[in-house]
Design an enzyme around this catalytic site. Structure first.
Site, short mmCIF file in Angstrom:
data_model
loop_
_atom_site.label_atom_id
_atom_site.label_comp_id
_atom_site.label_asym_id
_atom_site.label_seq_id
_atom_site.Cartn_x
_atom_site.Cartn_y
_atom_site.Cartn_z
N HIS A 50 0.84 -1.22 0.00
CA HIS A 50 0.00 0.00 0.00
C HIS A 50 0.87 1.27 0.00
CE1 HIS A 50 -3.42 2.49 0.42
NE2 HIS A 50 -4.16 1.69 1.19
N GLU A 80 -9.10 -0.06 -20.41
CA GLU A 80 -9.20 -0.83 -21.66
C GLU A 80 -7.86 -1.45 -22.00
OE1 GLU A 80 -11.40 -2.56 -24.31
OE2 GLU A 80 -12.38 -0.72 -23.61
#
Length: 460
Positions: free
Chosen positions: A173, A404
């Protein structure tokens, strides 16, 4: 943490690790005059506590133009190229010998890449629904990959019998917050398709550095002081975010569709304010979660209970609060602050929904630039822990599902987190994009019964 027991046969995805390796950045051109000094990356006070691994898994259907072997090659190549603009991802956590602060040694030790296969089909996996035990097999782990020098980021590509595949991402993180993950994946997708770097990352964590001397100007009730910080800290071994959690919990998923969200927004409307979708949904979840933990049939404690305070913590993206002149949208570090809303159980049970939504809204309005700077200074001055009985973690509006890739968008994705009683996770229902939300709740069985009842009765 004791290891998880083997998953039941139905949840055993029969995953075999075919290869695991470290991916190194391409060698830089030789310097014109002298050897370039190795860089250490400063980590802000917001970064410092986040020494935990975050795991997510993304599912892609079969694509004849992109068989899993082709996908593996493209992702590994893209990861290697990205280790130039994201040089810290190939580094390792270290401790500054002078300040004792955790930092990243950008030593080029490498990122991890794992290739795996499953004997299951994608349809068999889908029929399971969400299963932590099953999905853990699709994200890289020390025990399965053999990568003992654990990198700050590891990607695992697992192919299924039908030609579909999953991409599991495990990152410390400290490297990224949710918005940074999306930017990284956008770049990964573009370069995998031999396109350009579409977002140039801003890696300067000094932009959220504390002031000297620190000036804590607000009470910061979202934090609880533990003790004065010692002069030196160590870069401890990362702790998986799932550690130290109670296994005796029941996990359920709840979906709110566009009509449900519109209904909550209408309930929260006032003459002055129409709530956002996030504020309305979060308020509903907070109310149900708090009230599910009390037994309303016990009238003896009802009056005393009604005056008790419930505090919910939820994150604010500081990129949108501080503006691009202070913090660029391409900032790669942790640019999140947990703000809070607080109400008594009496208010949560009997007060109007609109007043609770306003409490949540006020928590967001509280986060000004002065407040952020004071928050950062407090993290540097004191040891703190989150101060709330509910933390709402949201992946809902990040847009990760819209990235995408050359082989298409993911048909589903999930945060792979072990059940935690005081954490609720919001993430998008991919089929509906941002118009619907999935809500992951883990509670003791008796609390879950009440949560289910409240979730639907208070929605009507």
């Amino acid at each position: 943490m004791s290891p998880l027991p083997p998953p039941p046969q139905r949840e055993d995805l029969k995953v075999t690790i075919k290869s695991s390796s470290l991916v190194h950045p391409p060698p830089p051109p030789p310097p014109p005059h002298e050897k370039k000094m190795r860089r250490s990356m400063f980590l802000s006070n917001i970064d410092q506590p986040y020494n935990v691994d975050i795991d997510t898994v993304y599912f892609f259907p079969p694509n004849k133009a992109f068989p899993p072997s082709s996908v593996c090659e493209a992702i590994e190549r893209a990861l290697r190229e990205l280790l130039v603009p994201y040089d810290f991802l190939a580094g390792r956590l270290a401790t500054d010998p002078v300040t004792g602060r955790r930092e990243i040694d950008c030593n080029g030790a490498g990122a991890g890449f794992v290739v795996a296969s499953s004997e299951r089909t994608f349809e068999e996996v889908r029929e399971l629904g969400y299963s932590y035990r099953a999905f853990r097999q699709l994200v890289p782990s020390r025990s399965s990959t053999g990568l003992h020098d654990w990198p700050l980021i590891v990607i695992q590509v697992t192919s299924f019998k039908c030609g579909a595949f999953a991409m599991g991402l495990s990152n410390n993180h400290i490297t990224f917050d949710g918005a940074s993950v999306k930017m990284f994946l956008q770049n990964l997708a573009s370069i995998a398709g031999r396109g350009p770097l579409i977002i140039h990352p801003c890696n300067d964590r000094h932009l959220l550095a504390a002031r000297s001397p620190p000036r804590v100007m607000y009470p910061h009730l979202e934090l609880k002081k533990v003790e004065e910080k010692e002069e030196k800290a160590t870069a401890t071994k990362p702790v998986h975010i799932a550690q130290a959690m109670n296994d005796d919990l029941e996990t359920k998923f709840f979906r709110l569709g566009p009509a449900d969200i519109a209904k909550l927004k209408e309930k929260g409307r006032t003459t002055k304010v129409v709530p956002t979708s996030f504020n309305a949904v979060m308020t509903h979840v907070w109310r149900c979660k708090a009230l599910s933990e009390v037994d309303n049939d016990d009238d003896d404690d009802r009056e005393e209970r009604s005056s008790l305070l419930s505090r919910v913590l939820y994150s604010v993206d500081l990129r949108t609060r501080l503006g691009p002149q202070v913090l660029p949208r391409s900032y790669t570090g942790n640019a999140v602050l947990r703000t809070y809303g607080a109400a008594t159980y009496g208010q949560l049970e009997g007060g109007p929904f609109s007043s609770l939504v306003e409490i949540v809204r006020e928590g967001l309005l509280r986060v000004t630039e002065d407040y952020v700077r004071s928050f950062v200074d407090m993290l540097g001055k004191y040891e703190t822990v989150p101060n709330g009985d509910l933390i709402i973690t949201t992946w809902w509006r990040l847009g990760i599902e819209e990235v995408e890739y050359p082989w298409g968008r993911p048909v589903s994705y999930y945060p792979v987190t072990r059940p935690r009683k005081h954490v609720v996770v919001l993430f998008p229902n991919v089929a509906d994009f941002r118009n619907a939300v999935n809500i992951m709740v883990s509670l003791p069985p008796q609390h879950m019964v009440r949560f289910v009842r409240l979730f639907y009765s208070l929605l009507s």
